[in-house]
Write a protein that holds these residues in place. Structure first.
Motif, PDB file in Angstrom:
ATOM      1  N   VAL A   1       0.824  -1.216   0.000  1.00  0.00           N
ATOM      2  CA  VAL A   1       0.000   0.000   0.000  1.00  0.00           C
ATOM      3  C   VAL A   1       0.856   1.263   0.000  1.00  0.00           C
ATOM      4  O   VAL A   1       0.345   2.358  -0.243  1.00  0.00           O
ATOM      5  N   SER A   2       2.165   1.097   0.242  1.00  0.00           N
ATOM      6  CA  SER A   2       3.086   2.231   0.147  1.00  0.00           C
ATOM      7  C   SER A   2       3.642   2.389  -1.265  1.00  0.00           C
ATOM      8  O   SER A   2       4.497   3.256  -1.496  1.00  0.00           O
ATOM      9  N   GLY A   3       3.180   1.543  -2.185  1.00  0.00           N
ATOM     10  CA  GLY A   3       3.562   1.670  -3.579  1.00  0.00           C
ATOM     11  C   GLY A   3       4.860   0.987  -3.952  1.00  0.00           C
ATOM     12  O   GLY A   3       5.414   1.253  -5.030  1.00  0.00           O
ATOM     13  N   ILE A   4       5.359   0.098  -3.108  1.00  0.00           N
ATOM     14  CA  ILE A   4       6.623  -0.579  -3.397  1.00  0.00           C
ATOM     15  C   ILE A   4       6.395  -1.694  -4.402  1.00  0.00           C
ATOM     16  O   ILE A   4       5.443  -2.473  -4.287  1.00  0.00           O
ATOM     17  N   GLY A   5       7.295  -1.778  -5.405  1.00  0.00           N
ATOM     18  CA  GLY A   5       7.139  -2.789  -6.441  1.00  0.00           C
ATOM     19  C   GLY A   5       8.449  -3.090  -7.137  1.00  0.00           C
ATOM     20  O   GLY A   5       9.534  -2.723  -6.652  1.00  0.00           O
ATOM     21  N   PRO A   6       8.387  -3.759  -8.288  1.00  0.00           N
ATOM     22  CA  PRO A   6       9.594  -4.163  -9.012  1.00  0.00           C
ATOM     23  C   PRO A   6      10.527  -2.984  -9.292  1.00  0.00           C
ATOM     24  O   PRO A   6      10.076  -1.907  -9.694  1.00  0.00           O
TER      25      PRO A   6
ATOM     26  N   THR B   1      15.931   3.886  -3.822  1.00  0.00           N
ATOM     27  CA  THR B   1      15.410   3.634  -2.474  1.00  0.00           C
ATOM     28  C   THR B   1      14.021   4.230  -2.327  1.00  0.00           C
ATOM     29  O   THR B   1      13.817   5.425  -2.523  1.00  0.00           O
ATOM     30  N   LYS B   2      13.050   3.384  -1.981  1.00  0.00           N
ATOM     31  CA  LYS B   2      11.673   3.850  -1.816  1.00  0.00           C
ATOM     32  C   LYS B   2      11.159   3.672  -0.378  1.00  0.00           C
ATOM     33  O   LYS B   2      10.170   4.277  -0.008  1.00  0.00           O
ATOM     34  N   ALA B   3      11.829   2.811   0.405  1.00  0.00           N
ATOM     35  CA  ALA B   3      11.342   2.562   1.762  1.00  0.00           C
ATOM     36  C   ALA B   3      12.480   2.078   2.653  1.00  0.00           C
ATOM     37  O   ALA B   3      13.504   1.573   2.174  1.00  0.00           O
ATOM     38  N   VAL B   4      12.271   2.246   3.951  1.00  0.00           N
ATOM     39  CA  VAL B   4      13.160   1.701   4.974  1.00  0.00           C
ATOM     40  C   VAL B   4      12.296   0.917   5.945  1.00  0.00           C
ATOM     41  O   VAL B   4      11.252   1.416   6.406  1.00  0.00           O
TER      42      VAL B   4
ATOM     43  N   LEU C   1      15.577  11.713   6.622  1.00  0.00           N
ATOM     44  CA  LEU C   1      15.361  11.044   5.343  1.00  0.00           C
ATOM     45  C   LEU C   1      14.613  11.946   4.364  1.00  0.00           C
ATOM     46  O   LEU C   1      13.790  12.771   4.778  1.00  0.00           O
ATOM     47  N   PRO C   2      14.854  11.776   3.064  1.00  0.00           N
ATOM     48  CA  PRO C   2      14.028  12.466   2.073  1.00  0.00           C
ATOM     49  C   PRO C   2      12.553  12.111   2.284  1.00  0.00           C
ATOM     50  O   PRO C   2      12.232  10.963   2.620  1.00  0.00           O
ATOM     51  N   PRO C   3      11.645  13.066   2.114  1.00  0.00           N
ATOM     52  CA  PRO C   3      10.233  12.815   2.426  1.00  0.00           C
ATOM     53  C   PRO C   3       9.592  11.717   1.591  1.00  0.00           C
ATOM     54  O   PRO C   3       8.611  11.101   2.023  1.00  0.00           O
ATOM     55  N   GLU C   4      10.139  11.450   0.402  1.00  0.00           N
ATOM     56  CA  GLU C   4       9.541  10.429  -0.467  1.00  0.00           C
ATOM     57  C   GLU C   4       9.890   9.004  -0.026  1.00  0.00           C
ATOM     58  O   GLU C   4       9.300   8.038  -0.528  1.00  0.00           O
ATOM     59  N   ILE C   5      10.842   8.838   0.888  1.00  0.00           N
ATOM     60  CA  ILE C   5      11.200   7.502   1.386  1.00  0.00           C
ATOM     61  C   ILE C   5      10.281   7.140   2.545  1.00  0.00           C
ATOM     62  O   ILE C   5      10.224   7.841   3.555  1.00  0.00           O
TER      63      ILE C   5
END
Length: 388
Positions: A70-75, A125-128, A147-151
């Motif tokens: 749901v956070s938009g993480i994908g390939p 990098t999209k998430a931690v 962190l950058p706000p988009e992460i």
């Protein structure tokens, strides 16, 4: 206390007659799937965690996967996480086609730090995923500011129900998607199960749909409301990841007993810190393990191997031979063949140093102080035998 006792596992749930009565009540109700008990448990968790939404699922692994989804993480995306953790933390990214990027941990807290994370950030990098290891709560407010706000920050709180952040608020109330485990050995146990705590109602509704195949209405409503639609609408590809009322009935009682459980774990940890031998030559424990804000899911010892004539593995085996169920949490993920085969893994100095000397001693709300004293006596006897 040298006489052997029955084998003492590192974590055993504490179930009373109240939990048994709760399960019996649900079994007699005629409905054991996801229903009113699950809804009540979620609402009670909201109060406990000081958060507006809790969505229960079948495991913390599922909670992590759905949170990333749901956070938009994908390939093609990269997700930073510690190597010193259970494999679910990393695998949740792989299920979505993303790449887990392992980072190092602090030698004292056993948790990832802001600097560890920043060093691993790339344009992909999209998430931690931060892990509140053992029940030690990471300062996610400070991390967010760096962190950058988009992460996106996802919190793996499998060890941390009952933990509190620096400001005294419960882990789960930060505004990040926060994932809990109710596995058999956890501080709140329902055998299996997990939950996601979050503030956003729209995202929570989507998570509730995703855990039930992507349907817009759940099985309980279809069972209890004759006028509900006979065939539910499928909104997106979902999963079979729901919780059920048998588990929730256990969870509601376990939640009410968290104060009792917290005190017992604290009493055992104090005994260990006061009486374990070897501290004069380097035996150490995780930072803040006696803090009121630490959940103490694990009690981790760092052996002073430079003073011993035995390695960590043989030390653990020797403790088990004495019926002390010591364990190792965890083998570094970046050193495992499966992850090495995915892509080259860099050396992580602190994680590798820690792995050589860490072990976990038994601690649970079901343990007695007498059992904890037995652990102390056996540990002290063994470390003195192995001192060189």
């Amino acid at each position: 206390m040298n006489e052997k006792i029955e084998y003492l596992p590192f974590g055993r749930p504490n179930f009373s007659s109240e939990e048994i009565d709760a399960v019996t009540r649900v079994m007699k109700s005629g409905w054991i799937g996801m229903g009113p008990e699950t809804i009540a448990f979620e609402q009670e968790l909201c109060v406990f965690l000081n958060v507006s939404n809790v969505v229960t699922v079948n495991s913390c692994t599922s909670a992590l996967e759905l949170s990333l989804l749901v956070s938009g993480i994908g390939p093609g995306d990269e997700v930073i996480c510690p190597s010193l953790t259970w494999c679910s933390t990393a695998n949740a990214s792989l299920y979505l086609g993303a790449k887990p990027v392992f980072c190092d941990v602090d030698l004292k807290s056993l948790c990832i730090t802001e600097q560890n994370i920043i060093e691993k950030i790339t344009e992909k990098t999209k998430a931690v995923v931060v892990v509140h290891f053992g029940g030690y709560a990471i300062d996610v407010v400070s991390l967010r500011a760096k962190l950058p706000p988009e992460i996106v920050i996802i919190e793996d709180a499998a060890h941390a129900i009952g933990s509190r952040y620096l400001d005294g608020t419960p882990v789960g109330s930060s505004g990040n998607l926060t994932c809990f485990s109710f596995y058999a050995n956890k501080n709140l146990s329902t055998g299996e199960g997990g939950a996601i705590a979050l503030p956003n109602q729209e995202v929570a509704d989507r998570l509730r749909s995703l855990r039930q195949h992507g349907l817009v209405s759940d099985a309980w409503k279809r069972f209890t409301h004759p006028k509900s639609i006979l065939t539910a609408e499928l909104m997106e590809l979902g999963y079979k990841m729901n919780y059920n009322d048998l588990q929730a009935s256990l969870g509601r009682v376990q939640l009410r007993r968290q104060g009792e459980f917290h005190q017992r774990r604290l009493d055992i940890a104090k005994l260990y810190c006061d009486e374990l031998a070897g501290q004069e030559f380097g035996l150490s424990f995780q930072d803040d393990v006696l803090s009121e804000d630490h959940a103490r899911h694990l009690f981790v010892v760092m052996l002073p191997l430079e003073h011993l004539n035995i390695d960590r593995n043989d030390f653990v085996i020797a403790l088990r031979d004495r019926n002390v169920g010591a364990a190792i949490h965890y083998a570094p993920l970046h050193s495992m063949k499966f992850y090495r085969d995915l892509h080259d893994q860099p050396s992580l100095e602190n994680t590798e140093r820690l792995y050589e000397k860490i072990l976990t001693l038994p601690i649970s709300a079901s343990m007695t102080i007498e059992q904890a004293k037995y652990v102390v006596s056996q540990f002290n006897s063994l470390i003195q035998e192995c001192y060189k």
